[in-house]
Motif scaffolding. Structure first.
Motif, short mmCIF file in Angstrom:
data_model
loop_
_atom_site.label_atom_id
_atom_site.label_comp_id
_atom_site.label_asym_id
_atom_site.label_seq_id
_atom_site.Cartn_x
_atom_site.Cartn_y
_atom_site.Cartn_z
N ARG A 1 43.26 36.54 38.63
CA ARG A 1 42.92 36.36 37.22
C ARG A 1 43.19 34.89 36.92
O ARG A 1 44.34 34.47 36.80
N ARG B 1 39.71 36.76 43.59
CA ARG B 1 40.99 37.35 44.00
C ARG B 1 42.09 37.22 42.95
O ARG B 1 43.11 37.89 43.03
N SER C 1 38.21 39.09 36.03
CA SER C 1 38.79 39.36 37.34
C SER C 1 38.87 40.86 37.58
O SER C 1 38.67 41.66 36.66
N LYS C 2 39.18 41.21 38.82
CA LYS C 2 39.39 42.62 39.14
C LYS C 2 40.71 43.09 38.53
O LYS C 2 41.64 42.30 38.34
N GLU C 3 40.78 44.36 38.26
CA GLU C 3 42.00 44.92 37.67
C GLU C 3 43.19 44.71 38.59
O GLU C 3 43.08 44.82 39.82
N ASN C 4 44.33 44.38 38.02
CA ASN C 4 45.59 44.17 38.73
C ASN C 4 45.59 42.95 39.65
O ASN C 4 46.44 42.83 40.55
N SER C 5 44.66 42.03 39.44
CA SER C 5 44.67 40.79 40.22
C SER C 5 45.86 39.92 39.80
O SER C 5 46.20 39.87 38.61
N PRO C 6 46.48 39.22 40.73
CA PRO C 6 47.58 38.31 40.34
C PRO C 6 47.03 37.18 39.47
O PRO C 6 45.88 36.76 39.63
N THR C 7 47.85 36.71 38.55
CA THR C 7 47.42 35.66 37.62
C THR C 7 47.69 34.28 38.22
O THR C 7 48.80 34.00 38.68
N ASN D 1 55.40 36.17 35.39
CA ASN D 1 55.12 36.52 36.79
C ASN D 1 53.75 36.03 37.23
O ASN D 1 52.93 36.80 37.73
#
Length: 387
Positions: free
Chosen positions: A118, A116, A86-92, A162
């Motif tokens: 992780r 969009r 995934s892209k860095e800092n994507s919500p899990t 989170n």
């Protein structure tokens, strides 16, 4: 923190369980290795790179009298997990499958969602490629603990918090029960055609009462209480089992499909994967009679816990879903957190297979607050409707 069982250890574990008979000579032609191989073949349709691992969850939740296995084996139990790039800092986004399914049933969704999020998808304990301990639960409470506490030990091992939690059908029931017990870890709850929002007393029908009193109803109710599952039939058919699964997938996602029909390759790979995960040792599937009474009515309905909800929630239903969305409408009346109900056209209970693009739009809309600050007045994407 629990350890992650690497692929080499997993292979050794699988080798230890390998049958001395070749597949062609076995009455039930499946094994742990064939589940893994079928999973890899199905996920070859996904373009996004991923990592597969067996996450060690130990023998039982600390301090609890309930263990999720009570066999004499000291072998560590594990949850089969796939994590997509995934892209860095994507919500899990954590995805939990339904009854009789496994994470591979989301194969049509991983690429779009990984653009969009992780994405982390699991096989629940006792299903798919996860450990299949002897199922020794004797009550609804123990059965819920089997799934909720094993998921919590998995979360600790993965050091997750989170996250957005998505569950389908029975997986939605487990996800909701988990969020009620551990709301501090869940940022948003997405329940896709969830089980558990109706009970027999609330939806008692004259037809069901009469049917139960008939000889057919008596027999079927006895089979239900004896924990006779659909998987039992597939195992009993032996080498004819794959044919039965093929007929089901070809009809449900082909000739009788409500939405996007599977391609020939998709159908073949999903059939192969579904057979091996269904025909393997009975474990998690035996939860059925403890969670539901005959007629698929929940013994401990989530509707009764709606006032205790602490996590913002989105319900997603296919327009033709046999799970009635009115239970979610009733629950929303008692919830003290934001709640929306989205219906997706040209889709049934497997909305994510029937109409993948509509399902993805619904998920992205549900999670819009994670992508933009000005999310309050966003309208539903075209084609979706609100209940």
């Amino acid at each position: 923190m629990a350890e992650v069982i690497g692929s080499s250890n997993a292979a050794e574990s699988a080798a230890a369980r390998r049958s001395i008979w070749p597949s062609v000579l076995r009455w039930i032609p499946t094994s742990a290795e064939e589940i893994s191989a079928a999973e890899r073949r199905l996920l070859s349709l996904v373009k996004t790179p991923y990592v597969q691992e067996h996450v060690n969850i130990g023998s039982g939740p600390p301090g609890s009298m309930v263990r999720w296995f009570r066999s004499s084996s000291d072998q560590p139990r594990y949850i089969n997990t796939v994590t997509f790039d995934s892209k860095e800092n994507s919500p899990t986004l954590v995805m939990v499958h339904g009854y009789g399914a496994s994470h591979g049933f989301f194969f049509r969704n991983f690429d779009a969602l990984a653009s969009r999020f992780r994405v982390v998808a699991i096989d629940q304990l006792g299903w798919g490629g996860s450990s299949r301990p002897d199922f020794k639960c004797k009550s609804t409470e123990e059965t819920e603990a089997w799934f909720i506490d094993s998921f919590e030990e998995w979360r600790k091992a993965k050091n997750l918090s989170n996250f957005i939690l998505l569950g389908h059908s029975f997986g939605g029931y487990v996800a909701a029960k988990y969020a009620l017990k551990h709301p501090e870890h869940v940022q948003h709850l997405i329940l896709v055609g969830p089980a558990g929002f109706s009970s027999e007393t609330e939806h008692k029908s004259e037809w069901l009462t009469k049917f139960r009193a008939s000889w057919k109803g008596v027999i079927l109710n006895h089979l239900w209480e004896s924990n006779f599952t659909p998987q039992t039939v597939i195992r009993g058919l032996g080498r004819w089992g794959p044919g039965m699964v093929r007929k089901y997938t070809s009809a449900r996602f082909g000739s009788h499909s409500i939405g996007d029909i599977l391609t020939e390759e998709e159908s073949s790979l999903l059939t192969d994967y579904a057979y091996h995960t269904l025909a393997a040792k009975a474990s998690g599937e035996l939860c059925l009679k403890y969670i539901f009474s005959f007629g698929a009515f929940t013994r401990k309905p989530l509707l009764h816990s709606a006032a205790d909800w602490k996590v913002p929630t989105t319900f997603i239903y296919g327009h033709e879903d046999w799970m009635n969305y009115h239970g979610a409408v009733d629950a929303r009346k008692d919830m003290k957190v934001p709640c929306e109900i989205i219906r997706v056209p040209q889709a049934g209970h497997f909305v994510f297979i029937d109409n993948p693009s509509g399902f993805h739009s619904a998920v992205f809309h549900a999670c819009r607050r994670f992508f933009t600050q000005n999310h309050g007045d966003q309208e539903l994407p075209e084609g979706l409707t609100s209940a």
